[in-house]
Design an enzyme around this catalytic site. Structure first.
Site, short mmCIF file in Angstrom:
data_model
loop_
_atom_site.label_atom_id
_atom_site.label_comp_id
_atom_site.label_asym_id
_atom_site.label_seq_id
_atom_site.Cartn_x
_atom_site.Cartn_y
_atom_site.Cartn_z
N GLU A 1 0.84 1.46 -7.27
CA GLU A 1 2.06 2.08 -6.74
C GLU A 1 2.33 1.40 -5.40
O GLU A 1 1.69 1.69 -4.40
CB GLU A 1 1.85 3.58 -6.56
CG GLU A 1 1.42 4.32 -7.83
CD GLU A 1 2.48 4.32 -8.92
OE1 GLU A 1 3.66 4.03 -8.60
OE2 GLU A 1 2.14 4.60 -10.07
N CYS B 1 7.66 4.96 0.66
CA CYS B 1 7.90 3.82 -0.23
C CYS B 1 9.24 3.94 -0.93
O CYS B 1 9.83 2.94 -1.33
CB CYS B 1 6.76 3.67 -1.24
SG CYS B 1 6.41 5.16 -2.18
#
Length: 522
Positions: free
Chosen positions: A235, A269
């Site tokens: 991720e 993110c």
């Protein structure tokens, strides 16, 4: 490993030392893995219902102590307490509640249709644990991005070894939650260490690695894991676009864009880093965006100093990330970009104000590389096709946002975007549904957690075919013969033509093959 090495935690708001931890030795890491393998056997023997009962203990404790947990998160990250509550803690509680209701259904054995060529048999899928999982979590969400993937791995029946970022260790927090709740001991072990210890943790060959962090570090982890043939889930970073068409309600859209860009000080993110606005409303959008951005309270605001809960945007967590965004801004301005508001940190602090930049080009690092701070660029576009092209002009593909009163157009654009998730007429809203999977494409990584996929990601998905006890061999077993070949060829013709008449022929041919197999055996 050098046993004398240590890691010191600082409060990013004040610079004060919080505590120091020692780097673990190889022997200590070995013992962690010994415990993990022993715990894996215990977890494998537990039913999903028993794991759910354990999860309830965690959720109840966290619900009762959420304010204390939020304050611990704030002390090491510098974020606002509101961000800690709604972005770190709430999603964890929400995911726990989701799996309490759905884990048994998701992980139940599945009956699968068996084809006519295997008539009389049954097919199933079993979801079984993998074994010890190594998780390496980032500094921006040290609680959320440690506990959420842990929940997925645990509910699938795996113990977890967690190495948090050495910038935000949250030392003792998870252990206190586990001990205070009565949750199963040893299902989660935390190794407080630097990257060099992470290398040895990978060398020990866990059943799987789940990494959340930068694309550069993700590549290094994948390279080391490849030598061990350890599966990885990455991720990684993002450069998320927000697309605004001219038919929207500007006030709501701007409010959403501000929150998506600046919550957690832009250190998410899935933060909005690039805004694309249709030309008809571009000037009005930019003007109101700047006006509203200047109303966001930061740590130097008197209201925030009087009461933490008035704080909208905390400070940045790490010095190195501040230097990175300062470098991107400096380069962009030198190349013709304009800073409309913000752009300069408070002296001798980690306080960086909301910053809006225009006149950018795809060649600028501020428009192509992850910024990971309270900075957003705004660019005009003319057509739907241009908006899609601009948004997809990135090596990243994590999240995105589309705003339009024309829902058909919004869905059309959402399908065209290269991203792991899309929020329509909202921002980062996919995070708010624990049933939706999370993950990215391109340099944003691969794999998914959360939702059903989050449990399957940490499962050995085992295919099982069950035949009844019988004496006769299968028609396609040895010995081969010209006659058997011709009959099997005719069966294939009929099977793949379809239709009920052909099914009758298949049944008749199958009986002939059966008789032939019984007569002609090795």
């Amino acid at each position: 490993m050098d046993t004398s090495a240590s890691i010191t935690m600082h409060d990013p708001r004040t610079g004060n030392v919080l505590y120091t931890v020692q780097e673990p030795t190889r022997e200590e890491v070995d013992r962690v893995y010994d415990v993990a393998y022993a715990t894996a056997e215990k977890l494998r023997a537990m039913s999903v219902r028993e794991r759910v009962a354990q999860l309830k203990l965690l959720r109840r404790y966290l619900t009762e102590h959420k304010d204390e947990v939020a304050q611990r998160i704030v002390a090491e990250t510098g974020k606002s307490q509101m961000d800690a509550l709604i972005l770190d803690i709430f999603p964890v509680l929400d995911a726990m509640a989701y799996y309490e209701k759905n884990a048994e259904r998701i992980l139940a054995d599945r009956e699968i249709k068996t084809p006519i060529m295997q008539m009389g048999k049954s097919s199933r899928i079993f979801y079984e644990p993998l074994g010890p999982v190594l998780m390496i979590s980032p500094w921006n969400y040290p609680f959320n991005l440690s506990v959420l993937p842990f929940i997925c791995a645990f509910m699938a029946g795996n113990p977890v070894i967690l190495k948090p970022s050495s910038y935000t260790l949250l030392k003792g927090l998870l252990e206190d939650i586990i001990a205070g709740s009565g949750f199963m001991s040893d299902a989660l072990q935390v190794v407080y260490a630097s990257r060099r210890t992470a290398g040895y943790l990978i060398e020990k060959k866990p059943a799987k690695i789940h990494f959340t962090g930068s694309t550069g570090v993700g590549r290094k982890i994948m390279q080391q894991a490849a030598a061990q043939l350890v599966p990885v889930e990455l991720e990684l970073g993002g450069k998320d676009p927000l697309i605004v068409f001219e038919d929207v309600d500007l006030e709501r859209t701007i409010d959403g864009a501000l929150w998506g860009a600046f919550c957690n000080c832009g250190q998410t993110c899935t933060s909005v880093e690039r805004i694309f606005v249709q030309v008809g409303v571009y000037d009005a959008f930019v003007q109101r965006l700047c006006e509203k951005a200047q109303k966001i309270t930061t740590l130097d605001d008197p209201r925030a100093q009087q009461d933490e809960l008035h704080l909208t945007m905390g400070c940045m967590t790490t010095e190195f990330q501040i230097r990175e965004i300062e470098a991107q801004l400096e380069e962009a301005v030198a190349q013709g970009a304009k800073i409309l508001t913000g752009g300069v940190r408070q002296p001798d602090s980690h306080i960086f104000p909301p910053t809006i930049v225009t006149n950018v080009t795809p060649a600028m690092r501020i428009q192509s590389e992850e910024t990971f701070g309270p900075i957003v660029t705004v660019t005009p576009f003319n057509s739907e096709e241009e908006a899609i092209a601009l948004a997809n002009d990135s090596c990243f593909g994590l999240s995105s946002s589309v705003w339009s009163n024309d829902t058909a157009r919004a869905e059309r654009v959402a399908r065209a975007l290269h991203a792991g998730s899309v929020s329509i007429n909202n921002v980062m809203a996919t995070h708010g549904n624990p049933a939706l999977p999370f993950g990215g494409v391109k340099d944003s990584g691969f794999g998914r957690y959360k939702g059903e996929e989050g449990l399957y990601a940490f499962s050995n998905i085992k295919a099982v075919l069950i035949d009844k006890p019988r004496k006769n061999p299968e028609a396609y077993w040895y010995p081969y013969s010209p006659k058997k070949y011709r009959l099997l060829s005719r069966v294939m013709d009929r099977v793949f033509e379809g239709g009920w008449k052909n099914l009758i022929h298949v049944a008749l041919l199958g009986l002939r093959l059966d008789r032939l197999a019984r007569r002609k055996r090795l």
